[in-house]
Write a protein that holds these residues in place. Structure first.
Motif, PDB file in Angstrom:
ATOM      1  N   ILE A 141       0.801  -1.272  -0.034  1.00 54.58           N
ATOM      2  CA  ILE A 141      -0.054  -0.248   0.077  1.00 54.58           C
ATOM      3  C   ILE A 141       0.739   1.024   0.051  1.00 54.58           C
ATOM      4  O   ILE A 141       2.022   1.417   0.830  1.00 54.58           O
ATOM      5  N   ILE A 142       0.664   2.226  -0.863  1.00 53.56           N
ATOM      6  CA  ILE A 142       1.278   3.379  -0.977  1.00 53.56           C
ATOM      7  C   ILE A 142       0.294   4.525  -0.448  1.00 53.56           C
ATOM      8  O   ILE A 142      -0.763   4.651  -1.201  1.00 53.56           O
ATOM      9  N   ILE A 143       0.743   5.242   0.108  1.00 52.78           N
ATOM     10  CA  ILE A 143      -0.162   6.677   0.567  1.00 52.78           C
ATOM     11  C   ILE A 143       0.780   7.739   0.213  1.00 52.78           C
ATOM     12  O   ILE A 143       1.631   7.848   1.051  1.00 52.78           O
ATOM     13  N   THR A 144       0.114   8.754  -0.348  1.00 48.61           N
ATOM     14  CA  THR A 144       0.908   9.776  -0.560  1.00 48.61           C
ATOM     15  C   THR A 144      -0.134  11.122  -0.526  1.00 48.61           C
ATOM     16  O   THR A 144      -1.262  10.854  -0.719  1.00 48.61           O
TER      17      THR A 144
ATOM     18  N   LYS B 290       3.598   7.196   2.681  1.00 51.55           N
ATOM     19  CA  LYS B 290       3.841   6.172   3.619  1.00 51.55           C
ATOM     20  C   LYS B 290       3.926   4.964   2.637  1.00 51.55           C
ATOM     21  O   LYS B 290       3.350   4.799   1.645  1.00 51.55           O
ATOM     22  N   TYR B 291       4.443   3.764   3.128  1.00 45.94           N
ATOM     23  CA  TYR B 291       4.532   2.514   2.475  1.00 45.94           C
ATOM     24  C   TYR B 291       4.124   1.620   3.624  1.00 45.94           C
ATOM     25  O   TYR B 291       4.947   1.475   4.600  1.00 45.94           O
ATOM     26  N   ILE B 292       3.218   0.764   3.268  1.00 46.26           N
ATOM     27  CA  ILE B 292       2.898  -0.481   4.100  1.00 46.26           C
ATOM     28  C   ILE B 292       2.907  -1.657   3.489  1.00 46.26           C
ATOM     29  O   ILE B 292       2.184  -1.794   2.284  1.00 46.26           O
ATOM     30  N   GLU B 293       3.651  -2.490   3.944  1.00 42.79           N
ATOM     31  CA  GLU B 293       3.666  -4.215   3.285  1.00 42.79           C
ATOM     32  C   GLU B 293       2.976  -4.999   4.065  1.00 42.79           C
ATOM     33  O   GLU B 293       3.599  -5.109   5.528  1.00 42.79           O
ATOM     34  N   ILE B 294       2.130  -5.702   3.679  1.00 47.25           N
ATOM     35  CA  ILE B 294       1.322  -6.828   4.471  1.00 47.25           C
ATOM     36  C   ILE B 294       1.545  -7.961   3.923  1.00 47.25           C
ATOM     37  O   ILE B 294       1.157  -8.253   2.762  1.00 47.25           O
TER      38      ILE B 294
ATOM     39  N   PHE C 190      -8.660   4.068   8.502  1.00 43.36           N
ATOM     40  CA  PHE C 190      -7.688   4.210   9.415  1.00 43.36           C
ATOM     41  C   PHE C 190      -6.166   4.328   8.706  1.00 43.36           C
ATOM     42  O   PHE C 190      -5.225   5.115   9.450  1.00 43.36           O
ATOM     43  N   LEU C 191      -5.854   3.858   7.804  1.00 46.36           N
ATOM     44  CA  LEU C 191      -4.448   3.923   7.186  1.00 46.36           C
ATOM     45  C   LEU C 191      -4.331   5.132   6.601  1.00 46.36           C
ATOM     46  O   LEU C 191      -3.038   5.726   6.490  1.00 46.36           O
ATOM     47  N   SER C 192      -5.444   5.711   5.748  1.00 46.57           N
ATOM     48  CA  SER C 192      -4.938   6.994   5.197  1.00 46.57           C
ATOM     49  C   SER C 192      -5.940   7.954   5.794  1.00 46.57           C
ATOM     50  O   SER C 192      -6.758   7.780   6.388  1.00 46.57           O
ATOM     51  N   ASN C 193      -5.579   9.293   5.639  1.00 46.46           N
ATOM     52  CA  ASN C 193      -6.896  10.255   5.603  1.00 46.46           C
ATOM     53  C   ASN C 193      -7.305  10.772   4.149  1.00 46.46           C
ATOM     54  O   ASN C 193      -6.576  11.515   3.539  1.00 46.46           O
ATOM     55  N   PRO C 194      -8.268  10.091   3.918  1.00 49.25           N
ATOM     56  CA  PRO C 194      -8.516  10.329   2.439  1.00 49.25           C
ATOM     57  C   PRO C 194      -9.235  11.742   2.142  1.00 49.25           C
ATOM     58  O   PRO C 194      -9.176  11.792   0.752  1.00 49.25           O
TER      59      PRO C 194
ATOM     60  N   ILE D  21      -6.984  14.284   2.376  1.00 47.07           N
ATOM     61  CA  ILE D  21      -5.697  14.837   2.055  1.00 47.07           C
ATOM     62  C   ILE D  21      -4.833  13.696   1.472  1.00 47.07           C
ATOM     63  O   ILE D  21      -3.578  14.285   0.951  1.00 47.07           O
ATOM     64  N   GLU D  22      -4.994  12.559   1.605  1.00 48.20           N
ATOM     65  CA  GLU D  22      -4.206  11.704   0.988  1.00 48.20           C
ATOM     66  C   GLU D  22      -4.874  10.543  -0.179  1.00 48.20           C
ATOM     67  O   GLU D  22      -5.936  10.354  -0.091  1.00 48.20           O
ATOM     68  N   ASP D  23      -4.001  10.092  -1.081  1.00 43.41           N
ATOM     69  CA  ASP D  23      -4.505   9.155  -1.826  1.00 43.41           C
ATOM     70  C   ASP D  23      -3.740   7.973  -1.513  1.00 43.41           C
ATOM     71  O   ASP D  23      -2.701   7.805  -0.970  1.00 43.41           O
ATOM     72  N   TYR D  24      -4.450   6.653  -1.791  1.00 49.31           N
ATOM     73  CA  TYR D  24      -3.706   5.344  -1.580  1.00 49.31           C
ATOM     74  C   TYR D  24      -3.913   4.581  -2.926  1.00 49.31           C
ATOM     75  O   TYR D  24      -4.846   4.584  -3.578  1.00 49.31           O
ATOM     76  N   THR D  25      -2.807   3.673  -3.199  1.00 45.87           N
ATOM     77  CA  THR D  25      -2.960   2.505  -4.094  1.00 45.87           C
ATOM     78  C   THR D  25      -2.626   1.297  -3.462  1.00 45.87           C
ATOM     79  O   THR D  25      -1.524   1.226  -2.559  1.00 45.87           O
TER      80      THR D  25
END
Lengths: 80, 80
Positions: B5-8, B40-44, B66-70, B72-76
């Motif tokens: 997961i990449i959160i920018t 942020k980078y999250i590896e599961i 809870f992993l990102s703040n939608p 102000i942040e995007d996630y893939t």
């Protein structure tokens, strides 16, 4: 050209943030999570005519000097 | 199975950490840096027999909750 840097804690290093995310996922009902590692992601947009080898060398140096803590963290650099 | 997961931060959001890294790279003599985004980078690590569609759905929900703040942040999310 874009550089993508991923910085993760070394496997042997305690990762309390990862453990917390793992617990949260389990509480949410997400089964089968073996481990979670939380790290940093850095995306660097470079000039399109930048020299690839030179950029990689500069980023290696930056990662080693201030972007990561090489004692407890690993980093990977991908240029595309 | 592994989920990455990449959160920018969203492009429109001010990224002072990215700006600081950009300045540091320029001070180090690294030329041609147009922009830097720090996320942020999250590896599961999941059980090898986990259901891919179900895992993706659970992770989408976790990212949103809870992993990102939608705001102000995007996630893939990438599953492999």
């Amino acid at each position: 050209m874009k550089a993508k840097i991923i910085i993760t804690p070394k496997k042997a290093v305690l990762d309390p943030q990862g453990k917390t995310v793992q617990n949260a996922l389990e509480h949410m009902g997400c089964q089968g999570v073996a481990a979670v590692h939380v790290g940093k992601y850095i995306e660097i947009e470079m000039a399109p005519d930048a020299d690839c080898a030179q950029a990689r060398q500069a980023l290696e140096q930056a990662c080693h000097r201030f972007l990561s803590n090489p004692i407890i963290e690993d980093y990977t650099i991908a240029l595309e």
